[in-house]
Design a protein around this motif. Sequence first.
Motif, PDB file in Angstrom:
ATOM      1  N   GLY A 110       0.809  -1.211   0.000  1.00  0.00           N
ATOM      2  CA  GLY A 110       0.000   0.000   0.000  1.00  0.00           C
ATOM      3  C   GLY A 110       0.844   1.263   0.000  1.00  0.00           C
ATOM      4  O   GLY A 110       0.513   2.242  -0.689  1.00  0.00           O
ATOM      5  N   ARG A 114       0.866   4.067  -2.936  1.00  0.00           N
ATOM      6  CA  ARG A 114       0.531   5.453  -2.597  1.00  0.00           C
ATOM      7  C   ARG A 114       1.592   6.419  -3.111  1.00  0.00           C
ATOM      8  O   ARG A 114       1.288   7.482  -3.652  1.00  0.00           O
ATOM      9  CB  ARG A 114       0.373   5.596  -1.081  1.00  0.00           C
ATOM     10  CG  ARG A 114      -0.137   6.966  -0.653  1.00  0.00           C
ATOM     11  CD  ARG A 114      -0.565   6.969   0.791  1.00  0.00           C
ATOM     12  NE  ARG A 114       0.542   6.731   1.703  1.00  0.00           N
ATOM     13  CZ  ARG A 114       0.690   5.632   2.436  1.00  0.00           C
ATOM     14  NH1 ARG A 114      -0.196   4.649   2.351  1.00  0.00           N
ATOM     15  NH2 ARG A 114       1.714   5.491   3.258  1.00  0.00           N
ATOM     16  N   MET A 129      -5.877   5.405  -0.608  1.00  0.00           N
ATOM     17  CA  MET A 129      -6.241   4.004  -0.406  1.00  0.00           C
ATOM     18  C   MET A 129      -7.298   3.564  -1.415  1.00  0.00           C
ATOM     19  O   MET A 129      -7.214   2.459  -1.977  1.00  0.00           O
ATOM     20  CB  MET A 129      -6.766   3.796   1.019  1.00  0.00           C
ATOM     21  CG  MET A 129      -7.181   2.359   1.308  1.00  0.00           C
ATOM     22  SD  MET A 129      -7.740   2.109   2.995  1.00  0.00           S
ATOM     23  CE  MET A 129      -6.195   2.316   3.886  1.00  0.00           C
ATOM     24  N   SER A 132      -5.578   3.076  -4.697  1.00  0.00           N
ATOM     25  CA  SER A 132      -4.725   1.882  -4.642  1.00  0.00           C
ATOM     26  C   SER A 132      -5.566   0.614  -4.770  1.00  0.00           C
ATOM     27  O   SER A 132      -5.186  -0.338  -5.470  1.00  0.00           O
ATOM     28  CB  SER A 132      -3.930   1.856  -3.336  1.00  0.00           C
ATOM     29  OG  SER A 132      -3.052   2.961  -3.248  1.00  0.00           O
ATOM     30  N   LEU A 148      -2.743  -4.687   0.586  1.00  0.00           N
ATOM     31  CA  LEU A 148      -2.139  -3.382   0.867  1.00  0.00           C
ATOM     32  C   LEU A 148      -1.257  -3.429   2.100  1.00  0.00           C
ATOM     33  O   LEU A 148      -0.272  -2.681   2.198  1.00  0.00           O
ATOM     34  CB  LEU A 148      -3.234  -2.326   1.064  1.00  0.00           C
ATOM     35  CG  LEU A 148      -4.049  -1.923  -0.167  1.00  0.00           C
ATOM     36  CD1 LEU A 148      -5.103  -0.894   0.226  1.00  0.00           C
ATOM     37  CD2 LEU A 148      -3.147  -1.367  -1.255  1.00  0.00           C
ATOM     38  N   ARG A 149      -1.565  -4.321   3.031  1.00  0.00           N
ATOM     39  CA  ARG A 149      -0.815  -4.389   4.286  1.00  0.00           C
ATOM     40  C   ARG A 149       0.277  -5.453   4.272  1.00  0.00           C
ATOM     41  O   ARG A 149       0.892  -5.726   5.304  1.00  0.00           O
ATOM     42  CB  ARG A 149      -1.785  -4.636   5.446  1.00  0.00           C
ATOM     43  CG  ARG A 149      -2.714  -3.460   5.720  1.00  0.00           C
ATOM     44  CD  ARG A 149      -3.487  -3.652   7.008  1.00  0.00           C
ATOM     45  NE  ARG A 149      -4.558  -4.631   6.846  1.00  0.00           N
ATOM     46  CZ  ARG A 149      -5.812  -4.314   6.555  1.00  0.00           C
ATOM     47  NH1 ARG A 149      -6.151  -3.052   6.391  1.00  0.00           N
ATOM     48  NH2 ARG A 149      -6.736  -5.252   6.447  1.00  0.00           N
TER      49      ARG A 149
END
Length: 581
Positions: A110, A114, A129, A132, A148-149
Amino acid sequence: MEPLLQISGLEIDIPTRRGTVHAVRGLDLDIARGEIVGLVGESGSGKSMTAMAVVGLLPPAARITAGTISLGGRSIIDARHQDLQQVRRHDVGVVFQAPMKALNPRMMVGTQLREALLRAERPNLRAAMVRSLELLDAVGINRPMERLRQYPHELSGGLAQRVVIALALARHPRLLIADEPTTALDVSVQAQILDLLDHLRSTLDLAVLLVSHDLDVIRDRADRVNVINLGRIVERGPTLDVIDRPQHEYTQSLVAAMPSLARRRDLALVGLHRPSGAAAADGAGAGGTGDAPVADLDDGRPVDTPVDQDLVPIAEAIDVHKAFALPGGRLPWRPAHRRTAVEGVSVSIRPGESLGIVGESGSGKTTLARMLVGLAEPDSGEIRFDGRPVTALDREARTTWRRDVQFVFQDSTSALDPRRTVADSIGEPMLAAGVPATERHRRVVELLGEVGLAEHFGERRPRQLSGGQRQRVGIARALALDPRLIVADEPVSALDVSVQATVLNLLNRLRRRRNVAYAIISHDLGVISYLCTTVVVMYQGKVVDAGPVEQVLTEPSHDYTRMLLAAVPGARGRVAVPEVI
């Protein structure tokens, strides 16, 4: 239609101590919006150098000495530094060959997405977010919020490549450069990545430059193709015309060197063929390859001698199971759990047999191979050598097992000690076996010749060899103790087609001359078809299909095998490939 990218008369030189290397010579190329154009050639042909010139990412020593590059009518070569940065930021996206090297290992997915967005699209964290998530969804990534994490090392190869494509699309480019985007990926994941590129070019009206050494990939996806050799375009035109009816001898040699399911199994691949005057892609550059003479093509043809099924197998696995402990998440006090890698698998390899083991990453094929050679022990079941359980072998019999069963690793670079010379690496097994120095030297020279390398290669270190030469050194090392079985894990997955042909022909020659048996682990069904007599297909740790290679690859009994065959580039009657990553 006016081309979006137009390259005319491009010349790139690289000064070296031995003189100037003309990496690209008088190259012309153009791409229109909504078009996929292939650029195909071997390592050192100048294809990646051409692609990187478009975005100003040439190596520091490389210089553009002539020609023009224009994108949308704007000159790239004459652009100021800040204008070139604008081109890289807004007009061109690049998908690199190795996704793990293109991603920052210390940053979550993520965060990297970004940072790649336009400022206008990330006025705050929430907007960034949302955008993304849109990008991850556009490239077909499941569970995007979870991704994303995640860090790059937590992604599969296919997922990592999709993230790289999302990064390349983040700023709405007009041109996408894909440099070997599917090298060494599983066949189904490869099909998904290529389907994705096809979808993006049609929905976003992208111009795509597809750089590859894989003719099947180019044939399957490119509208037009340019064949490059020694920095020059030697043939160009509509893809099917060029690949199905090649006119130039270099293109003909690439086609003749490529194993595929459509190829007759009794025809030898053409290895180490070069157009007259060409320097080798798998050699020392100008001045020749340094390769020793090898046997004629007939000696490298596939071996069709039937295997005697009454012979006792050299090695066999009987109902083997293997699981690995995994940490229980990021909290150290949570209990660990186990992931099953191999579940109830039985295979056998007889003298003179070549067994193919195919499946996707995580299917258990490499774990099975490691158990066959004693690099891993099964949790249950038996590994047998010459009909006896290896756990029951006495010290002398275990030594014989270690000598008779050898392993060729996928990564030829890490398999060789960078501090040792080639001669020392090949001679190491003989040193451990107590072979006298004089006999070791004679045998090393003999082995170098057998794998098609000149004697002086023994003085070199691994960094001074090409990928194909390192792989041949690995095979020579495996042959040092005259094994009866060689287990090879993806032995040609990242090699140029002519180098791949040389290695495959070498394996066939050794099987013919020495009656060496093989277990070949590969995701390339063309390689399996060319090299193997029998095949087992693994899925989620189990064997789901097995039998003679002609039967399994033409009349598969399991849906998973049919899916693998449908995913092969150029497969006729293509069916939908299910999502597997």
